[in-house]
Scaffold this motif. Structure first.
Motif, PDB file in Angstrom:
ATOM      1  N   UNK A 218      12.682  12.029  -1.988  1.00  0.00           N
ATOM      2  CA  UNK A 218      12.228  10.877  -2.522  1.00  0.00           C
ATOM      3  C   UNK A 218      11.932   9.704  -1.907  1.00  0.00           C
ATOM      4  N   UNK A 219      11.572   9.952  -0.501  1.00  0.00           N
ATOM      5  CA  UNK A 219      11.239   8.592   0.273  1.00  0.00           C
ATOM      6  C   UNK A 219       9.984   8.546   0.753  1.00  0.00           C
ATOM      7  N   UNK A 220       9.534   7.374   1.105  1.00  0.00           N
ATOM      8  CA  UNK A 220       8.268   7.273   1.683  1.00  0.00           C
ATOM      9  C   UNK A 220       8.196   7.293   3.043  1.00  0.00           C
TER      10      UNK A 220
ATOM     11  N   UNK B 145       0.745  -1.146  -0.078  1.00  0.00           N
ATOM     12  CA  UNK B 145      -0.179  -0.016  -0.047  1.00  0.00           C
ATOM     13  C   UNK B 145       1.005   1.241   0.010  1.00  0.00           C
ATOM     14  N   UNK B 146       0.223   2.451  -0.426  1.00  0.00           N
ATOM     15  CA  UNK B 146       0.888   3.520  -0.487  1.00  0.00           C
ATOM     16  C   UNK B 146       0.662   4.253   0.614  1.00  0.00           C
ATOM     17  N   UNK B 147       1.320   5.422   1.140  1.00  0.00           N
ATOM     18  CA  UNK B 147       1.271   5.947   2.458  1.00  0.00           C
ATOM     19  C   UNK B 147      -0.175   6.207   2.927  1.00  0.00           C
ATOM     20  N   UNK B 148      -1.044   7.090   1.849  1.00  0.00           N
ATOM     21  CA  UNK B 148      -2.477   7.197   2.420  1.00  0.00           C
ATOM     22  C   UNK B 148      -3.288   6.092   2.592  1.00  0.00           C
ATOM     23  N   UNK B 149      -3.023   5.013   1.712  1.00  0.00           N
ATOM     24  CA  UNK B 149      -3.802   3.789   1.913  1.00  0.00           C
ATOM     25  C   UNK B 149      -3.442   3.137   3.232  1.00  0.00           C
ATOM     26  N   UNK B 150      -2.215   3.268   3.514  1.00  0.00           N
ATOM     27  CA  UNK B 150      -1.677   2.535   4.806  1.00  0.00           C
ATOM     28  C   UNK B 150      -2.477   2.968   6.066  1.00  0.00           C
ATOM     29  N   UNK B 151      -2.715   4.381   5.964  1.00  0.00           N
ATOM     30  CA  UNK B 151      -3.374   5.074   7.347  1.00  0.00           C
ATOM     31  C   UNK B 151      -4.773   4.397   7.509  1.00  0.00           C
ATOM     32  N   UNK B 152      -5.394   4.478   6.243  1.00  0.00           N
ATOM     33  CA  UNK B 152      -6.886   3.530   6.388  1.00  0.00           C
ATOM     34  C   UNK B 152      -6.680   2.388   6.624  1.00  0.00           C
TER      35      UNK B 152
ATOM     36  N   UNK C 179      12.052   4.502   9.311  1.00  0.00           N
ATOM     37  CA  UNK C 179      13.041   3.647   9.649  1.00  0.00           C
ATOM     38  C   UNK C 179      14.263   4.660   9.885  1.00  0.00           C
ATOM     39  N   UNK C 180      14.532   5.709   9.043  1.00  0.00           N
ATOM     40  CA  UNK C 180      15.642   6.765   9.379  1.00  0.00           C
ATOM     41  C   UNK C 180      15.744   7.349  10.828  1.00  0.00           C
TER      42      UNK C 180
END
Lengths: 263, 69
Positions: B15-17, A88-95, B23-24
């Protein structure tokens, strides 16, 4: 600008006390009427205990089977969410994480509810009168106890499996051993600052909730002893619990203050 | 609290999620998400760590705006 005059705290306190006295009067009146019906109420509870005793095995079985089915459904859903979380992408992760927390909370509450219900059902047969009544009642009680043990084992194992699923996606929690008596402390150590804050908030709200609920239950236990002679044990246990909760909280506060004072 | 932040902008520029940022910084992805949404104010230590990761100052990321009377 607020032009309303603010009431002094002592006037507020007196008003509150008067309101509580009025509520107390109404409740007292209701209880005196209820007391007149004590025989009927006593008979009603006797019928409930008797019918629960005769249906103890099917009831404990129902609770155990429902607990198992519910637990497996919850665990399956959590595993599916975990799988989706991997990609999942960040926004989807929250949900998804919210859903996981929500379903997990249902699972944990369901697990504890099943255990509490199993204890409650078994406790109606957990009396010398019932067990020594006949060989059949003793045998029935034994079977109910075996099913109850199965329920406890399953729910205990379920909670461990739930922790393992969470640990598979959050390796930082892998140091926490769910079979250890210090599991909660180990888990807490692995939490970061935001997670710790969430736990502290929830714990404090639980403390506030308990400090309101315990005195209410204490009064209920006193009234039931007055009207139905239910005994002193419940009153003593609740009073001790109330004192211990308050003492443990204040002791913890004092210890922290002491640590800070020492630097 | 009138605390705003530009963490998301700086993280995107790197450029990181959120998971990698977490983690960093030694925290969970959820914590990074909470900070970015303004639902959690990090400790001084974490704010400094985040600033170091983004190679900017804490004030570049976190902005405190007092209410104008």
């Amino acid at each position: 600008m607020n032009t309303r005059k603010r009431k002094s705290p002592s006037i507020k306190f007196v008003i509150k006390m008067l309101v509580w006295m009025l509520i107390g009067g109404i409740l007292g009146f209701a209880m005196s009427w209820f007391g007149g019906q004590a025989d009927n109420v006593g008979q009603f509870f006797a019928v409930i205990v008797k019918s629960t005793q005769s249906a103890m095995i099917p009831l404990v079985t129902l609770v155990t089977v429902s607990g198992i089915l519910f637990g497996e459904i919850v665990l399956k859903k959590i595993k599916q969410i975990e799988e989706r979380l991997r990609y999942a992408e960040d926004e989807e992760c929250d949900e998804l994480e919210y859903q996981e927390e929500y379903i997990g909370a249902w699972g944990l509450n369901g697990s504890n509810f099943a255990m509490a219900l199993a204890i409650l059902i078994n406790s109606v047969g957990y009396s010398r009168n019932y067990i020594s009544g006949s060989r059949e009642t003793a045998f029935r009680f034994m079977i109910a106890v075996v099913i109850f043990v199965v329920c406890f084992f399953y729910e205990g194992l379920w909670q461990m499996r739930y922790v393992k699923v969470i640990q598979s996606s959050r390796p930082e929690f892998s140091n926490a051993d769910p079979s250890s008596m210090k599991f909660q402390e180990q888990w807490m150590k692995s939490c970061d600052e935001a997670e710790k804050e969430m736990i502290y908030h929830s714990s404090y709200r639980t403390y506030l909730f308990l400090s309101k609920v315990i005195p209410i239950f204490l009064v209920a236990a006193m009234l039931s002893n007055l009207l139905f002679d239910t005994g002193m044990l419940a009153i003593v246990l609740l009073a001790v619990l109330w004192i211990m909760t308050s003492m443990y909280y204040t002791r913890s506060c004092v210890n922290m203050r002491k640590k800070r004072a020492r630097g | 609290m009138p605390l705003y932040n530009k963490l998301k902008e700086y993280r995107t520029a790197l450029g990181i999620n959120q998971t990698e940022m977490g983690k960093l910084a030694g925290v969970s992805r959820q914590t990074i998400s909470l900070i970015e949404r303004g639902d959690y104010s990090p400790s001084v230590t974490l704010a400094l760590k985040l600033a170091r990761i983004c190679q900017v100052t804490v004030e570049d990321i976190f902005i405190y705006e007092e209410d104008t009377l």
